[in-house]
Motif scaffolding. Structure first.
Motif, mmCIF file in Angstrom:
data_model
loop_
_atom_site.group_PDB
_atom_site.id
_atom_site.type_symbol
_atom_site.label_atom_id
_atom_site.label_comp_id
_atom_site.label_asym_id
_atom_site.label_seq_id
_atom_site.Cartn_x
_atom_site.Cartn_y
_atom_site.Cartn_z
ATOM 1 N N ALA A 83 0.639 -1.022 0.029
ATOM 2 C CA ALA A 83 0.157 0.108 0.084
ATOM 3 C C ALA A 83 0.943 1.365 0.109
ATOM 4 O O ALA A 83 2.002 1.205 0.496
ATOM 5 N N MET A 84 0.406 2.391 -0.310
ATOM 6 C CA MET A 84 1.028 3.650 -0.399
ATOM 7 C C MET A 84 0.993 4.445 1.006
ATOM 8 O O MET A 84 -0.340 4.108 1.584
ATOM 9 N N THR A 85 1.842 4.751 1.411
ATOM 10 C CA THR A 85 1.979 5.614 2.662
ATOM 11 C C THR A 85 1.304 6.971 2.273
ATOM 12 O O THR A 85 1.203 7.516 1.157
ATOM 13 N N ALA A 86 1.202 7.886 3.430
ATOM 14 C CA ALA A 86 0.848 9.328 2.983
ATOM 15 C C ALA A 86 1.965 9.861 2.329
ATOM 16 O O ALA A 86 1.591 10.742 1.531
ATOM 17 N N PHE A 87 3.279 9.761 2.562
ATOM 18 C CA PHE A 87 4.427 10.149 1.865
ATOM 19 C C PHE A 87 4.073 9.686 0.322
ATOM 20 O O PHE A 87 4.376 10.669 -0.574
ATOM 21 N N GLY A 88 3.779 8.420 0.054
ATOM 22 C CA GLY A 88 3.508 8.068 -1.267
ATOM 23 C C GLY A 88 2.519 8.716 -1.945
ATOM 24 O O GLY A 88 2.633 9.176 -3.029
ATOM 25 N N HIS A 89 1.166 9.211 -1.287
ATOM 26 C CA HIS A 89 0.183 9.640 -1.660
ATOM 27 C C HIS A 89 0.635 11.132 -2.213
ATOM 28 O O HIS A 89 -0.035 11.672 -3.236
ATOM 29 N N SER A 90 1.256 11.770 -1.396
ATOM 30 C CA SER A 90 1.782 13.112 -1.651
ATOM 31 C C SER A 90 2.511 13.050 -3.072
ATOM 32 O O SER A 90 2.501 14.011 -3.700
ATOM 33 N N LEU A 91 3.552 12.295 -3.012
ATOM 34 C CA LEU A 91 4.130 12.050 -4.398
ATOM 35 C C LEU A 91 3.286 11.553 -5.696
ATOM 36 O O LEU A 91 3.518 12.367 -6.659
ATOM 37 N N CYS A 92 2.402 10.794 -5.418
ATOM 38 C CA CYS A 92 1.500 10.496 -6.505
ATOM 39 C C CYS A 92 0.681 11.800 -6.912
ATOM 40 O O CYS A 92 0.432 11.605 -8.107
ATOM 41 N N ALA A 93 0.487 12.708 -5.882
ATOM 42 C CA ALA A 93 -0.459 13.858 -6.162
ATOM 43 C C ALA A 93 0.361 14.699 -7.088
ATOM 44 O O ALA A 93 -0.069 15.358 -7.878
ATOM 45 N N ALA A 94 1.742 14.690 -6.702
ATOM 46 C CA ALA A 94 2.696 15.761 -7.655
ATOM 47 C C ALA A 94 2.809 15.091 -8.941
ATOM 48 O O ALA A 94 2.968 15.759 -9.845
ATOM 49 N N LEU A 95 2.676 13.605 -9.204
ATOM 50 C CA LEU A 95 2.892 13.222 -10.623
ATOM 51 C C LEU A 95 1.490 13.126 -11.617
ATOM 52 O O LEU A 95 1.705 13.239 -12.655
ATOM 53 N N ALA A 96 0.491 13.534 -10.635
ATOM 54 C CA ALA A 96 -0.688 13.767 -11.430
ATOM 55 C C ALA A 96 -0.585 14.609 -12.776
ATOM 56 O O ALA A 96 -1.090 14.273 -13.655
ATOM 57 N N PRO A 97 -0.197 15.878 -12.379
ATOM 58 C CA PRO A 97 0.083 16.754 -13.654
ATOM 59 C C PRO A 97 0.835 16.244 -14.580
ATOM 60 O O PRO A 97 0.569 16.459 -15.900
ATOM 61 N N LEU A 98 1.872 15.460 -14.307
ATOM 62 C CA LEU A 98 2.712 14.872 -15.368
ATOM 63 C C LEU A 98 1.958 13.689 -16.069
ATOM 64 O O LEU A 98 2.018 13.678 -17.139
ATOM 65 N N CYS A 99 1.191 13.103 -15.317
ATOM 66 C CA CYS A 99 0.334 12.192 -16.038
ATOM 67 C C CYS A 99 -0.670 12.744 -17.075
ATOM 68 O O CYS A 99 -0.950 12.445 -18.329
ATOM 69 N N ALA A 100 -1.366 13.952 -16.774
ATOM 70 C CA ALA A 100 -2.330 14.786 -17.604
ATOM 71 C C ALA A 100 -1.650 15.241 -18.686
ATOM 72 O O ALA A 100 -2.043 15.036 -19.727
ATOM 73 N N TRP A 101 -0.381 15.631 -18.554
ATOM 74 C CA TRP A 101 0.475 16.229 -19.693
ATOM 75 C C TRP A 101 0.724 15.245 -20.613
ATOM 76 O O TRP A 101 0.502 15.499 -21.741
ATOM 77 N N GLY A 102 1.205 13.934 -20.087
ATOM 78 C CA GLY A 102 1.450 13.036 -20.949
ATOM 79 C C GLY A 102 -0.035 12.619 -21.670
ATOM 80 O O GLY A 102 0.199 12.024 -22.938
ATOM 81 N N GLN A 103 -1.058 12.467 -20.942
ATOM 82 C CA GLN A 103 -2.293 12.089 -21.580
ATOM 83 C C GLN A 103 -2.708 12.998 -22.784
ATOM 84 O O GLN A 103 -3.180 12.638 -23.778
ATOM 85 N N GLU A 104 -2.390 14.416 -22.358
ATOM 86 C CA GLU A 104 -2.801 15.227 -23.379
ATOM 87 C C GLU A 104 -2.061 15.274 -24.769
ATOM 88 O O GLU A 104 -2.412 15.778 -25.849
ATOM 89 N N HIS A 105 -0.795 14.862 -24.685
ATOM 90 C CA HIS A 105 0.347 15.022 -25.686
ATOM 91 C C HIS A 105 0.804 13.652 -26.026
ATOM 92 O O HIS A 105 1.462 13.505 -27.045
ATOM 93 N N ILE A 106 -0.186 12.555 -25.735
ATOM 94 C CA ILE A 106 0.508 10.954 -26.290
ATOM 95 C C ILE A 106 0.486 11.054 -27.738
ATOM 96 O O ILE A 106 1.388 10.414 -28.206
ATOM 97 N N GLU A 107 -0.677 11.549 -28.528
ATOM 98 C CA GLU A 107 -0.695 11.292 -29.898
ATOM 99 C C GLU A 107 0.823 12.095 -30.562
ATOM 100 O O GLU A 107 1.460 11.738 -31.510
ATOM 101 N N ARG A 108 0.985 13.351 -30.011
ATOM 102 C CA ARG A 108 2.227 14.125 -30.505
ATOM 103 C C ARG A 108 3.388 13.477 -30.167
ATOM 104 O O ARG A 108 4.307 13.402 -30.905
ATOM 105 N N ILE A 109 3.370 12.782 -28.887
ATOM 106 C CA ILE A 109 4.905 11.976 -28.370
ATOM 107 C C ILE A 109 4.875 10.773 -29.215
ATOM 108 O O ILE A 109 6.007 10.632 -29.969
ATOM 109 N N ASP A 110 3.967 10.254 -29.779
ATOM 110 C CA ASP A 110 4.249 9.059 -30.454
ATOM 111 C C ASP A 110 4.600 9.312 -31.934
ATOM 112 O O ASP A 110 5.401 8.743 -32.479
#
Length: 129
Positions: A83-110
């Motif tokens: 399971a994720m710790t609270a520290f892990g959840h904070s890291l996951c929250a920080a990664l969320a914008p990066l995930c959104a950026w990747g999803q938005e640009h996935i076709e361009r990246i490919d």
């Protein structure tokens, strides 16, 4: 640190963060655990392409970094949850914008990667000709 070793010196926060999530698998493991605790086998099934050895190694490193916990239920057959710790959840929250950026640009990246590979292939063909 009671072992006499010096604390790691980072040049910036990004370097520290990248050391914790470095590599392909850790962010995928973290993202998968975002939905809640999972047993080892469930975790492995939800991350296509990861080997058992690689999953074990990454989970141990993530546990050492304090972003994942391992709970051994002391049962037969063995049952272990991650399971994720609270520290892990904070890291996951920080990664969320990066995930959104990747999803938005996935076709361009490919498309960029495919174009680059085509150019490289054309160069190889000219050299071989």
């Amino acid at each position: 640190m009671g072992d006499g070793s010096k604390p790691r010196q980072y040049s910036c926060g990004l370097e520290a963060a990248l050391e914790v999530v470095g590599g392909k698998w850790k962010v995928l493991i973290l993202w998968t655990l975002g939905s809640g605790p999972l047993r080892f086998g469930e975790l492995r099934r939800q991350i296509p392409g990861i080997s058992e050895k690689m999953l074990i190694q990454n989970l141990k490193e993530m546990e050492a970094d304090g972003i994942v916990t391992r709970t051994d239920h002391k049962e037969v057959p063995p049952r272990v949850d991650y399971a994720m710790t609270a520290f892990g959840h904070s890291l996951c929250a920080a990664l969320a914008p990066l995930c959104a950026w990747g999803q938005e640009h996935i076709e361009r990246i490919d498309a960029c990667r495919r174009a680059h590979e085509a150019r490289e292939e054309a160069k190889r063909e000219r050299v071989d000709a």
